[in-house]
Design a protein around this motif. Sequence first.
Motif, PDB file in Angstrom:
ATOM      1  N   UNK A   1       0.828  -1.212   0.000  1.00 14.54           N
ATOM      2  CA  UNK A   1       0.000   0.000   0.000  1.00 14.54           C
ATOM      3  C   UNK A   1       0.861   1.261   0.000  1.00 14.54           C
ATOM      4  N   UNK A   2       1.965   1.249   0.740  1.00 15.21           N
ATOM      5  CA  UNK A   2       2.839   2.430   0.775  1.00 15.21           C
ATOM      6  C   UNK A   2       3.485   2.696  -0.577  1.00 15.21           C
ATOM      7  N   UNK A   3       3.617   1.666  -1.394  1.00 18.86           N
ATOM      8  CA  UNK A   3       4.174   1.831  -2.730  1.00 18.86           C
ATOM      9  C   UNK A   3       3.107   2.227  -3.745  1.00 18.86           C
ATOM     10  N   UNK A   4       1.851   2.366  -3.269  1.00 14.37           N
ATOM     11  CA  UNK A   4       0.770   2.808  -4.142  1.00 14.37           C
ATOM     12  C   UNK A   4       0.294   1.764  -5.129  1.00 14.37           C
ATOM     13  N   UNK A   5       0.575   0.506  -4.853  1.00 18.40           N
ATOM     14  CA  UNK A   5       0.171  -0.561  -5.774  1.00 18.40           C
ATOM     15  C   UNK A   5      -1.276  -0.983  -5.506  1.00 18.40           C
ATOM     16  N   UNK A   6      -2.046  -1.137  -6.579  1.00 17.40           N
ATOM     17  CA  UNK A   6      -3.458  -1.510  -6.465  1.00 17.40           C
ATOM     18  C   UNK A   6      -3.596  -3.028  -6.565  1.00 17.40           C
ATOM     19  N   UNK A   7      -3.042  -3.679  -5.580  1.00 17.75           N
ATOM     20  CA  UNK A   7      -3.020  -5.144  -5.553  1.00 17.75           C
ATOM     21  C   UNK A   7      -4.173  -5.671  -4.710  1.00 17.75           C
ATOM     22  N   UNK A   8      -4.846  -6.691  -5.213  1.00 16.51           N
ATOM     23  CA  UNK A   8      -5.907  -7.340  -4.442  1.00 16.51           C
ATOM     24  C   UNK A   8      -5.234  -8.315  -3.475  1.00 16.51           C
ATOM     25  N   UNK A   9      -5.361  -8.043  -2.173  1.00 17.05           N
ATOM     26  CA  UNK A   9      -4.619  -8.790  -1.157  1.00 17.05           C
ATOM     27  C   UNK A   9      -5.548  -9.732  -0.393  1.00 17.05           C
ATOM     28  N   UNK A  10      -5.161 -11.001  -0.359  1.00 15.67           N
ATOM     29  CA  UNK A  10      -5.880 -12.002   0.423  1.00 15.67           C
ATOM     30  C   UNK A  10      -4.927 -12.533   1.488  1.00 15.67           C
ATOM     31  N   UNK A  11      -5.318 -12.412   2.739  1.00 19.04           N
ATOM     32  CA  UNK A  11      -4.507 -12.938   3.831  1.00 19.04           C
ATOM     33  C   UNK A  11      -4.824 -14.418   4.057  1.00 19.04           C
ATOM     34  N   UNK A  12      -3.777 -15.178   4.365  1.00 19.75           N
ATOM     35  CA  UNK A  12      -3.903 -16.599   4.702  1.00 19.75           C
ATOM     36  C   UNK A  12      -3.368 -16.780   6.115  1.00 19.75           C
ATOM     37  N   UNK A  13      -4.151 -17.395   6.980  1.00 24.15           N
ATOM     38  CA  UNK A  13      -3.692 -17.553   8.359  1.00 24.15           C
ATOM     39  C   UNK A  13      -4.383 -18.728   9.031  1.00 24.15           C
TER      40      UNK A  13
ATOM     41  N   UNK B   1      -5.579   9.687  -2.124  1.00 23.44           N
ATOM     42  CA  UNK B   1      -4.483   8.727  -2.259  1.00 23.44           C
ATOM     43  C   UNK B   1      -4.763   7.434  -1.499  1.00 23.44           C
ATOM     44  N   UNK B   2      -4.180   6.346  -2.010  1.00 23.21           N
ATOM     45  CA  UNK B   2      -4.084   5.065  -1.303  1.00 23.21           C
ATOM     46  C   UNK B   2      -5.414   4.409  -0.984  1.00 23.21           C
ATOM     47  N   UNK B   3      -6.414   4.596  -1.850  1.00 25.70           N
ATOM     48  CA  UNK B   3      -7.608   3.773  -1.733  1.00 25.70           C
ATOM     49  C   UNK B   3      -7.271   2.361  -2.199  1.00 25.70           C
ATOM     50  N   UNK B   4      -7.630   1.361  -1.414  1.00 29.61           N
ATOM     51  CA  UNK B   4      -7.411  -0.014  -1.839  1.00 29.61           C
ATOM     52  C   UNK B   4      -8.449  -0.370  -2.909  1.00 29.61           C
ATOM     53  N   UNK B   5      -8.231  -1.450  -3.675  1.00 32.26           N
ATOM     54  CA  UNK B   5      -9.228  -1.838  -4.687  1.00 32.26           C
ATOM     55  C   UNK B   5     -10.624  -2.038  -4.102  1.00 32.26           C
TER      56      UNK B   5
ATOM     57  N   UNK C   1     -15.173   2.745   7.241  1.00 30.46           N
ATOM     58  CA  UNK C   1     -14.440   3.676   8.108  1.00 30.46           C
ATOM     59  C   UNK C   1     -13.197   4.215   7.410  1.00 30.46           C
ATOM     60  N   UNK C   2     -12.471   3.338   6.732  1.00 26.23           N
ATOM     61  CA  UNK C   2     -11.249   3.780   6.059  1.00 26.23           C
ATOM     62  C   UNK C   2     -11.558   4.676   4.855  1.00 26.23           C
ATOM     63  N   UNK C   3     -12.655   4.402   4.156  1.00 25.87           N
ATOM     64  CA  UNK C   3     -13.053   5.286   3.059  1.00 25.87           C
ATOM     65  C   UNK C   3     -13.348   6.679   3.598  1.00 25.87           C
ATOM     66  N   UNK C   4     -14.079   6.738   4.696  1.00 23.61           N
ATOM     67  CA  UNK C   4     -14.403   8.042   5.290  1.00 23.61           C
ATOM     68  C   UNK C   4     -13.147   8.798   5.698  1.00 23.61           C
ATOM     69  N   UNK C   5     -12.180   8.081   6.253  1.00 22.52           N
ATOM     70  CA  UNK C   5     -10.945   8.738   6.673  1.00 22.52           C
ATOM     71  C   UNK C   5     -10.207   9.368   5.497  1.00 22.52           C
ATOM     72  N   UNK C   6     -10.453   8.848   4.296  1.00 23.63           N
ATOM     73  CA  UNK C   6      -9.737   9.330   3.114  1.00 23.63           C
ATOM     74  C   UNK C   6     -10.513  10.369   2.307  1.00 23.63           C
ATOM     75  N   UNK C   7     -11.866  10.379   2.412  1.00 24.95           N
ATOM     76  CA  UNK C   7     -12.631  11.316   1.578  1.00 24.95           C
ATOM     77  C   UNK C   7     -13.339  12.407   2.369  1.00 24.95           C
ATOM     78  N   UNK C   8     -13.451  12.242   3.676  1.00 24.36           N
ATOM     79  CA  UNK C   8     -14.207  13.204   4.479  1.00 24.36           C
ATOM     80  C   UNK C   8     -13.278  14.164   5.227  1.00 24.36           C
ATOM     81  N   UNK C   9     -13.673  15.421   5.322  1.00 22.50           N
ATOM     82  CA  UNK C   9     -12.922  16.384   6.134  1.00 22.50           C
ATOM     83  C   UNK C   9     -12.993  15.976   7.595  1.00 22.50           C
ATOM     84  N   UNK C  10     -14.211  15.614   8.040  1.00 19.72           N
ATOM     85  CA  UNK C  10     -14.422  15.125   9.398  1.00 19.72           C
ATOM     86  C   UNK C  10     -15.156  13.792   9.305  1.00 19.72           C
ATOM     87  N   UNK C  11     -14.429  12.676   9.427  1.00 19.47           N
ATOM     88  CA  UNK C  11     -15.072  11.362   9.271  1.00 19.47           C
ATOM     89  C   UNK C  11     -16.224  11.115  10.239  1.00 19.47           C
TER      90      UNK C  11
END
Length: 238
Positions: free
Chosen positions: A71-83, A160-164, A207-217
């Motif tokens: 994400x810090x590199x700005x790559x629009x990669x679809x990430x699936x965690x395995x655990x 900036x840095x919206x995930x897919x 919540x994360x979308x709001x943090x990126x597009x809203x002045x006051x989430x």
Amino acid sequence: MNVLKKILIVEDDQLLNRTLAYNLTSDGYEVISVFNFDSAVRKLRENEFDVALLDINLPDGSGLDLCEEIRNRGQHTYIIFITANDKESDMLKGYEVGGADYVTKPFNSLELVARVKSQLRRYTKLGTMMQEPTSNVYKTGGLEINDDMKQVTVDGIVVEKLTPIQYNILLFLTKNKGRVFSIEQIYENIWNEDAINADNTVAVHIRHIREKIEINPKEPRYLKVVWGVGYKIDKEQA
């Protein structure tokens, strides 16, 4: 000529890693497999991937940190965690750092491969749409989404840095501005699968979308909740 989709697998279980790689390669994808954190970091610096399957618990690091590297590199990669850990708190942490999906061991490798293929088909379709000479711009007030450029701006400033997943949720709601969608409807439209225990998953992304597009989430202008019903993008803005 079709461009091969590139997939990164970071999994220290060698049998599982090779099984996933074999099934994806057999379906025509370009797959790079590594078994530890350091090797994954090197590959991420050399390549940009369409999908990354990241084991969270690696012998020398964490898949969560790899996700942040992407994400810090700005790559629009679809990430699936395995655990192997199905704790809800860990799942939420995965979504918070930018993951799109989460699977717990043991799982059927063919089902995971099918999920990867479904998402890649969706993005391929979007890519085909981008080649058409039509304008796909969606606006409400100062919020504008140019789907041809895959760019979101608020009051003329690029978000900036919206995930897919975050982008697709925002695009879906903005295309249908004024209409309220339940959590289940949002999940099923974005993930293309039945919504089972989807509340926290969708809420974290909202919540994360709001943090990126809203002045006051906490007092959103655009992405609003309709209590007891769901979420919407307001149809008109002053």
